[in-house]
Design an enzyme around this catalytic site. Structure first.
Site, PDB file in Angstrom:
ATOM      1  N   HIS A 173      37.206  46.230  40.405  1.00 42.72           N
ATOM      2  CA  HIS A 173      37.647  45.487  41.602  1.00 42.72           C
ATOM      3  C   HIS A 173      37.679  46.398  42.832  1.00 42.72           C
ATOM      4  O   HIS A 173      37.410  45.953  43.943  1.00 42.72           O
ATOM      5  CB  HIS A 173      39.048  44.915  41.390  1.00 42.72           C
ATOM      6  CG  HIS A 173      39.078  43.585  40.692  1.00 42.72           C
ATOM      7  ND1 HIS A 173      38.485  42.458  41.217  1.00 42.72           N
ATOM      8  CD2 HIS A 173      39.640  43.189  39.523  1.00 42.72           C
ATOM      9  CE1 HIS A 173      38.689  41.420  40.399  1.00 42.72           C
ATOM     10  NE2 HIS A 173      39.379  41.842  39.358  1.00 42.72           N
TER      11      HIS A 173
ATOM     12  N   CYS B 193      39.653  36.564  34.903  1.00 40.06           N
ATOM     13  CA  CYS B 193      40.092  37.256  36.114  1.00 40.06           C
ATOM     14  C   CYS B 193      40.877  36.284  36.988  1.00 40.06           C
ATOM     15  O   CYS B 193      40.459  35.131  37.155  1.00 40.06           O
ATOM     16  CB  CYS B 193      38.877  37.794  36.872  1.00 40.06           C
ATOM     17  SG  CYS B 193      39.310  38.678  38.381  1.00 40.06           S
TER      18      CYS B 193
ATOM     19  N   HIS C 264      37.989  46.946  34.064  1.00 38.51           N
ATOM     20  CA  HIS C 264      37.949  45.700  34.836  1.00 38.51           C
ATOM     21  C   HIS C 264      38.634  45.887  36.200  1.00 38.51           C
ATOM     22  O   HIS C 264      38.072  45.516  37.238  1.00 38.51           O
ATOM     23  CB  HIS C 264      38.626  44.587  34.014  1.00 38.51           C
ATOM     24  CG  HIS C 264      38.731  43.269  34.707  1.00 38.51           C
ATOM     25  ND1 HIS C 264      38.138  42.118  34.230  1.00 38.51           N
ATOM     26  CD2 HIS C 264      39.372  42.906  35.848  1.00 38.51           C
ATOM     27  CE1 HIS C 264      38.406  41.112  35.056  1.00 38.51           C
ATOM     28  NE2 HIS C 264      39.158  41.565  36.045  1.00 38.51           N
ATOM     29  N   GLU C 265      39.843  46.473  36.171  1.00 31.59           N
ATOM     30  CA  GLU C 265      40.612  46.602  37.419  1.00 31.59           C
ATOM     31  C   GLU C 265      39.974  47.618  38.366  1.00 31.59           C
ATOM     32  O   GLU C 265      39.949  47.405  39.583  1.00 31.59           O
ATOM     33  CB  GLU C 265      42.067  46.978  37.128  1.00 31.59           C
ATOM     34  CG  GLU C 265      42.833  45.986  36.254  1.00 31.59           C
ATOM     35  CD  GLU C 265      42.753  44.543  36.734  1.00 31.59           C
ATOM     36  OE1 GLU C 265      42.605  44.309  37.950  1.00 31.59           O
ATOM     37  OE2 GLU C 265      42.824  43.632  35.890  1.00 31.59           O
TER      38      GLU C 265
HETATM   39 NI    NI Z   1      40.028  40.697  37.748  1.00 26.10          NI
END
Ligand code: NI
Length: 194
Positions: free
Chosen positions: A178, A132, A174-175
């Site tokens: 966030h 990341c 993953h995004e």
């Molecule tokens: Ni990330």
């Protein structure tokens, strides 16, 4: 009654700012460099751990949004970062925007997704390596679902629902994490320093 006047002015000011970019957001978007500052842990945890919110109609049709998307793209593709995805909190904005490298599309374009949400996580989880931009020097092994159904607006404002599979589905997970203040290290089986 006299005391009401400043109160009403305050209420009017509050209404004026509702539905548009805040001054702080405009400052982030308007920064000179096209490669933006990338928030990292632990120093920027206040932003990286916060819940992000949707863009409203005013932000969606603003020129600032197009500037932001161009700068997010410049940032994630910059050789100093070289990412496969980036989320708005990573450039200092708690808004539901991600850019993802679409390995599942011909030509593998980088695309932007607005007000994105994962409708469903599909299939078994398998574990694979992740890194990341906000956790430099770290890698981890993270279990992710093999497919997702996502809903979002395109940069042109068109609503889309689609199913994404494979490595691209992992990037979306993953995004989108966030946007909920979640980092891959929260989900990882193991984490190590590179
Ligand atoms: Ni990330």
């Amino acid at each position: 009654m006299k005391r009401l006047i400043p109160l009403l002015l305050l209420l009017a000011a509050g209404c004026a700012s509702r539905g548009g970019w805040t001054a702080a957001e405009r400052a982030v978007i308007g920064q000179k460099d096209s490669v933006m500052y990338v928030c990292t842990m632990p120093g920027d945890s206040a932003i990286l751990r916060a819940q992000s919110v949707d863009l409203g109609p005013r932000e969606l049709r603003s020129p600032e949004l197009q500037t932001l998307l161009a700068k997010m793209l410049c940032t994630v593709t910059d050789p100093s970062q070289d990412g496969v995805g980036i989320a708005a909190p990573q450039v200092g904005l708690n808004r539901r925007i991600v850019c993802v490298l679409r390995y599942d599309k011909p030509g593998e374009p980088f695309e932007a997704f607005l007000n994105i949400q994962i409708d469903s996580l599909i299939g078994e989880k398998t574990s694979g390596p992740e890194g990341c931009l906000s956790l430099p020097g770290l890698r981890g092994i993270v279990p992710r679902h093999r497919a997702v159904q996502i809903s979002y607006l395109t940069p042109e404002g068109e609503p889309v629902t689609e199913r994404v599979e494979g490595y691209t589905a992992i990037i979306f997970q993953h995004e989108c994490d966030h946007l909920d203040g979640i980092l891959y290290t929260d989900r990882a089986d193991s984490v190590w320093h590179q």
